[in-house]
Design an enzyme around this catalytic site. Structure first.
Site, mmCIF file in Angstrom:
data_model
loop_
_atom_site.group_PDB
_atom_site.id
_atom_site.type_symbol
_atom_site.label_atom_id
_atom_site.label_comp_id
_atom_site.label_asym_id
_atom_site.label_seq_id
_atom_site.Cartn_x
_atom_site.Cartn_y
_atom_site.Cartn_z
ATOM 1 C CB SER A 218 102.329 55.441 88.880
ATOM 2 O OG SER A 218 103.831 54.999 88.723
ATOM 3 C CE1 TYR B 43 103.854 55.333 94.085
ATOM 4 C CE2 TYR B 43 104.525 54.328 92.104
ATOM 5 C CZ TYR B 43 104.052 55.505 92.985
ATOM 6 O OH TYR B 43 103.979 56.646 92.060
#
Ligand code: NAD
Length: 251
Positions: A143, A156
Site C-alpha cells: 500500500s 493497516y
C-alpha cells in the site's frame, strides 16, 4: 521474444481476495496471460468465475483471519492443477478509528488477515516450490501506507509497512530456491476498500488533488505489474515493492 517472457501459459496461481476489486483484476490478468487460477476469498468468487470461465478459474471460500485454511489452499491448488507456481497475497482489510480509541479487535483482525496469514501462506507456498524444485513467484499487495503513515488506520499502516519489510526478508532467504518475493503498492484505487474515503467529499477532493494522474486507479491498472512480477520477465527482480500509484509517491 520479449513478449514470451510475460507469458503465463501452463502456470498455476493462487490469488487471495479474488471475489472483487484488485484480486479480481489480478485473476483476470493471469488468466488472460495463460495461467490457471485458484481464488480464495471471504465470499464465493462467483462473479470472477463467470467472467473468466470455470476451466480457467476455480475458487475456495475461506476466512483468512485464521491460519486454518492455509494448508487446504495449497493442497487444493496442487490437487486440482498438479503444482503451484505463483501466490498472490492480495486479501486485506482496513479498519478506521482514531488511534487514541483504537480497539484490540480492530488491531488483531487487520494484523491477522494482512500480515499473519500472509506470512504463513507465503511459507506454505515456498515449501511447495522447494518440494517441486521449481522456484516460484510470491507477490503481496502492499500500500501507499507501506511508505507513509496514513490517518486513523494504525493497524493497516503497521501491517502494510511490515509487508514491505517481510518482502525483503523473504527474498533474502528464498532467492536461493529460485523464489522471487515482491510486492505491489497500489495508490488510491476505486474499490470497496476506499469506498468510505470516496464518499467523504473533503477527503476525496484532497486525495484527488494530490494524485498527479488526476484520477483514482482501477483494478485494470494493476494488471501489467501483476503479470510482470509473476512472469519470467521479472526473474532478477527480488524483494522490491513496486508502486502503481498514478505518481502519488513522487509528489
Ligand atoms: P476489497 O475490500 O474490494 O477487497 C478485499 C479482498 O480481501 C476481498 O476479496 C475479500 O474477500 C478479501 N478478504 C478480506 N478479509 C478476508 C478474510 N478474513 N478472509 C478471506 N478473504 C478476505 O479491496 P481491494 O482494494 O480490492 O483490496 C485488495 C488489497 O489491496 C488489500 O490488501 C488492500 O489493503 C490493498 N490495497 C487497496 C488499495 C485501494 O486503494 N483500494 C490501496 C492499497 C492497497
Amino acid at each position: 521474444m520479449i513478449l514470451d517472457m510475460f507469458d503465463l501459459s501452463g502456470k498455476v496461481a493462487v490469488v487471495t481476495g479474488s471475489d472483487t476489486g484488485l484480486g479480481q483484476g489480478i485473476s483476470k490478468a493471469f488468466v488472460e496471460a495463460g495461467a490457471k487460477v485458484l481464488g480464495v476469498s471471504r465470499s464465493a468468487s462467483t462473479a470472477t468465475q463467470e467472467m473468466l470461465g470455470a476451466e480457467n478459474f476455480s475458487y475456495l471460500t475461506a476466512d483468512l483471519s485464521t491460519l486454518d485454511p492455509v494448508e487446504t489452499i495449497i493442497n487444493t491448488a496442487v490437487e486440482k492443477y498438479g503444482k503451484l507456481d505463483i501466490l498472490v497475497n492480495n486479501a486485506g482489510i482496513i479498519k478506521r478509528q482514531d488511534s487514541i480509541e483504537f480497539s484490540v479487535d480492530n488491531w488483531d483482525l487487520v494484523i491477522n488477515v494482512n500480515l499473519r496469514t500472509l506470512f504463513f501462506l507465503s511459507q506454505a507456498a515456498a515449501k511447495q516450490f522447494v518440494k517441486q524444485n521449481s522456484g516460484g513467484k510470491i507477490i503481496s499487495v502492499a500500500s501507499m501506507l507501506s511508505y507513509q503513515g496514513g490517518i486513523r488506520v494504525p493497524s493497516y499502516t503497521a501491517s502494510k509497512s511490515a509487508v514491505k519489510g517481510l518482502t525483503m526478508t523473504l527474498a533474502n532467504e528464498w532467492a536461493k530456491y529460485g523464489i522471487n518475493v515482491n510486492a505491489i503498492a497500489p495508490g488510491y484505487m476505486a474499490t470497496n476498500n476506499t469506498q468510505a474515503l470516496r464518499e467523504d467529499a473533503d477527503r476525496s477532493a484532497a486525495i484527488l488533488e494530490r494524485i498527479p494522474a488526476g484520477r483514482w486507479g482501477t483494478p485494470d491498472d494493476l494488471m501489467g505489474a501483476a503479470v510482470f512480477l509473476a512472469s519470467k520477465a521479472s526473474d532478477y527482480v527480488n524483494g522490491f515493492t513496486l508502486a502503481v500509484d498514478g505518481g502519488w509517491l513522487g509528489r
